[in-house]
Structures are given as structure tokens and as C-alpha cells.
Write a protein that holds these residues in place. Structure first.
Motif, PDB file in Angstrom:
ATOM      1  N   ALA A 142       0.829  -1.207   0.000  1.00 23.92           N
ATOM      2  CA  ALA A 142       0.000   0.000   0.000  1.00 23.92           C
ATOM      3  C   ALA A 142       0.862   1.256   0.000  1.00 23.92           C
ATOM      4  O   ALA A 142       0.567   2.238  -0.709  1.00 23.92           O
ATOM      5  N   LYS A 143       1.941   1.240   0.790  1.00 30.93           N
ATOM      6  CA  LYS A 143       2.807   2.421   0.831  1.00 30.93           C
ATOM      7  C   LYS A 143       3.577   2.594  -0.471  1.00 30.93           C
ATOM      8  O   LYS A 143       3.802   3.726  -0.923  1.00 30.93           O
ATOM      9  N   LYS A 152       4.601   5.731  -5.189  1.00 29.04           N
ATOM     10  CA  LYS A 152       4.777   5.722  -6.643  1.00 29.04           C
ATOM     11  C   LYS A 152       3.753   6.630  -7.328  1.00 29.04           C
ATOM     12  O   LYS A 152       4.077   7.320  -8.301  1.00 29.04           O
ATOM     13  N   HIS A 153       2.528   6.642  -6.837  1.00 30.64           N
ATOM     14  CA  HIS A 153       1.521   7.537  -7.410  1.00 30.64           C
ATOM     15  C   HIS A 153       1.937   8.996  -7.243  1.00 30.64           C
ATOM     16  O   HIS A 153       1.850   9.788  -8.186  1.00 30.64           O
ATOM     17  N   ILE A 154       2.384   9.355  -6.039  1.00 28.22           N
ATOM     18  CA  ILE A 154       2.821  10.734  -5.795  1.00 28.22           C
ATOM     19  C   ILE A 154       4.007  11.075  -6.694  1.00 28.22           C
ATOM     20  O   ILE A 154       4.069  12.164  -7.276  1.00 28.22           O
ATOM     21  N   ALA A 155       4.953  10.145  -6.826  1.00 33.42           N
ATOM     22  CA  ALA A 155       6.127  10.381  -7.669  1.00 33.42           C
ATOM     23  C   ALA A 155       5.725  10.612  -9.122  1.00 33.42           C
ATOM     24  O   ALA A 155       6.275  11.488  -9.801  1.00 33.42           O
ATOM     25  N   PRO A 166      -4.195   8.960  -3.268  1.00 35.98           N
ATOM     26  CA  PRO A 166      -4.419   7.631  -2.691  1.00 35.98           C
ATOM     27  C   PRO A 166      -3.480   7.360  -1.514  1.00 35.98           C
ATOM     28  O   PRO A 166      -2.274   7.600  -1.610  1.00 35.98           O
ATOM     29  N   GLY A 167      -4.036   6.908  -0.406  1.00 35.30           N
ATOM     30  CA  GLY A 167      -3.221   6.552   0.742  1.00 35.30           C
ATOM     31  C   GLY A 167      -2.861   7.705   1.657  1.00 35.30           C
ATOM     32  O   GLY A 167      -2.178   7.502   2.665  1.00 35.30           O
ATOM     33  N   ARG A 219      -4.183   2.442  13.102  1.00 32.10           N
ATOM     34  CA  ARG A 219      -4.392   3.345  11.975  1.00 32.10           C
ATOM     35  C   ARG A 219      -5.559   2.813  11.152  1.00 32.10           C
ATOM     36  O   ARG A 219      -5.709   1.615  10.968  1.00 32.10           O
ATOM     37  N   SER A 220      -6.331   3.690  10.670  1.00 35.94           N
ATOM     38  CA  SER A 220      -7.291   3.304   9.669  1.00 35.94           C
ATOM     39  C   SER A 220      -6.740   3.753   8.348  1.00 35.94           C
ATOM     40  O   SER A 220      -5.751   3.250   7.875  1.00 35.94           O
ATOM     41  N   LYS A 221      -7.280   4.772   7.766  1.00 35.10           N
ATOM     42  CA  LYS A 221      -6.642   5.373   6.610  1.00 35.10           C
ATOM     43  C   LYS A 221      -5.558   6.262   7.120  1.00 35.10           C
ATOM     44  O   LYS A 221      -5.679   6.899   8.141  1.00 35.10           O
ATOM     45  N   SER A 222      -4.449   6.385   6.372  1.00 36.59           N
ATOM     46  CA  SER A 222      -3.256   7.052   6.860  1.00 36.59           C
ATOM     47  C   SER A 222      -3.545   8.447   7.343  1.00 36.59           C
ATOM     48  O   SER A 222      -4.003   9.285   6.669  1.00 36.59           O
TER      49      SER A 222
END
Length: 265
Positions: free
Chosen positions: A96-97, A102-105, A134-135, A262-265
Motif C-alpha cells: 500500500a505504501k 509511486k503515485h505521488i512520484a 491515494p493513501g 491506523r485506519s486510513k493514513s
């Protein structure tokens, strides 16, 4: 106009302004003392550092971050974009991380995202930009805006430690939830970020008086948060506070687990 907390002097000025805006905060300041400014690295590196530590103990997060820094020189958006997912996984990042980073990059490479300009945007708009990724949940977004960008009006409404501090400091019957925290802080605009620093410091002060928190820990890095600060991600669990020496915020540790929920970050 967006206020920035780029130096201790900026924070000191903001705290004085807050007390003028809301005289109730004078008694909070008297107990807490002047807050120390907390700052971390901005940009992709700072956000990646926060994401890496999600759902992990401080020790585990620090170990993974250390491995990433050794494996990639520098560990930046382009390095993550080019890296094989299995290599990142072997260094300790969850699937997930990896997906989040990768999406942010990719968004940064395509110039569809600029993390630095968020420092000058309205706090709520900047928060929404980050949580659309996402995340990236509210806690991660608020910590990035406050500690990496020094956004003067970022407001972590879901932070359990601030909620508890406000309950005690303002004499409320119950701890306010995230929704209730928004109108409470409305009178502190455009300095809600400075108010967050004050409430964290107040929380630590009264918890130390109760014997829940020990002495201040020494920061582990020169470029880390300048002092230990209690920042708790929203949780329905109640438990003891774990004082930590950490390059990032400490968290509430529930009795039934070794790491923070944690639930969603």
C-alpha cells in the motif's frame, strides 16, 4: 494571506496574536509555556518520511527509513518512480505504501502536483489536495502541512491529543470529535497551526503533571522535529501515552497493541 511558521520567532509572534484573539488561551500558555517550533524536510522526501512511518512503531519506521536512505542516494521522487516495487518491498515498505509513494512520484513527474505551493494555499484547500491522493488521509496531510511546510493555519482536527487538551484547557464536558473541533478553532484563523503547537505543548505539560509522560527525549536528527511532540492520529481506542524520541510525531499507544492503530493514513 497565508501565515507561515518558518522560525521560532514566527511561532512566538503567532502565539501572542492568538492570545489577543482569544484571551482564554492565556491560561493555556501559562501552563504550557512557549511552544517550540517543529519542522521536518519539505517536498516529496518529507511526505514520504511520514508515509513510511504510518501504522508502525517509531523503531520500525526509523529502521525502514534508514534502509531507504542507504539504498537510494538521494531517496527522492524520481528514485521511487524508477524503482522496482519488489526492491522497495524488500526494504520494508508495504504494498500500500509503495502504491502511494509511486503515485505521488508520478504526479510530481507529470507536474500535476506541486507539494511546495501548498504552503501558500488556503489550509483547507491544501488539506483537500493532499487527501485526494491515494493513501493520504487527514492525519498525514495535516502533519505534512504543519511540520514540513510550516503552514500557519493547518488544523489537525482529528488529533486525539489536541482534542483531549482542548477538553481540559477549555473545561469541556467531553472530548470533542473531529467535526466539533472545526467550529472550536474558527476563532483562531488564520493561526490554527500555531494553536495546534500550543495545544500539543499544553497536553504534554498536563500529562507530565499526571505522571503519564516522562522527561523530554532528545531528538534523533538535526533535521528532525526540534523536540518531542505528542501527535495522535484519530482512534477510538483509549490507552497510555508512549513518550518517544522520534524524528516525527509521537502517537497514542493502545493497551492492546504495540503499535498505534491506523485506519486510513
Amino acid at each position: 494571506m497565508t501565515e507561515h511558521l518558518d522560525s521560532q520567532a514566527d511561532l512566538d509572534d503567532a502565539i501572542r496574536a492568538l492570545v489577543r484573539l482569544d484571551p482564554r488561551l492565556q491560561q493555556v500558555l501559562d501552563v504550557a509555556g512557549t511552544p517550540s517550533l517543529r519542522r521536518r524536510e519539505p517536498g516529496f522526501t518529507g511526505l514520504a518520511h511520514i508515509v513510511t512511518g504510518q501504522q508502525l512503531s517509531t523503531a520500525s519506521a526509523g529502521a525502514i527509513w534508514g534502509r531507504l536512505q542507504v539504498a537510494f542516494d538521494p531517496f527522492d521522487a524520481e528514485a521511487v518512480r524508477r524503482a522496482r516495487a519488489d526492491r522497495l518491498g524488500r526494504l520494508g515498505l508495504s504494498a500500500a505504501k509503495i502504491k502511494t509513494l509511486k503515485h505521488i512520484a508520478r504526479e510530481l513527474a507529470a507536474e500535476r502536483l506541486n507539494l511546495d505551493v501548498l504552503a501558500n494555499e488556503d489550509a483547507d484547500a491544501a488539506h483537500n489536495t493532499l487527501t485526494a491522493l491515494p493513501g493520504i488521509g487527514p492525519w498525514t496531510a495535516d502533519v505534512y502541512l504543519l511540520f514540513c511546510l510550516g503552514h500557519g493555519d493547518a488544523w489537525p482536527a482529528g488529533d486525539v491529543a489536541i482534542q483531549e487538551a482542548i477538553k481540559v484547557g477549555l473545561g469541556l464536558a467531553a472530548r470533542p470529535n473531529a467535526k466539533q473541533m472545526m467550529p472550536i478553532a474558527e476563532c483562531w484563523r488564520p493561526l490554527r497551526g500555531a494553536a495546534a503547537h500550543l495545544w500539543w505543548t499544553y497536553y504534554r505539560a498536563f500529562k507530565k503533571r499526571e505522571g503519564v509522560l516522562g522527561a523530554e527525549a532528545t531528538p534523533t536528527k538535526a533535521n528532525a522535529v526540534s523536540n518531542n511532540v505528542v501527535v495522535a492520529k484519530p482512534s477510538s481506542s483509549r490507552g497510555k501515552i508512549a513518550a518517544r524520541s522520534s524524528p516525527g510525531p509521537a502517537r497514542i499507544r493502545p493497551k492492546s497493541a504495540k503499535t498505534s492503530p491506523r485506519s486510513k493514513s
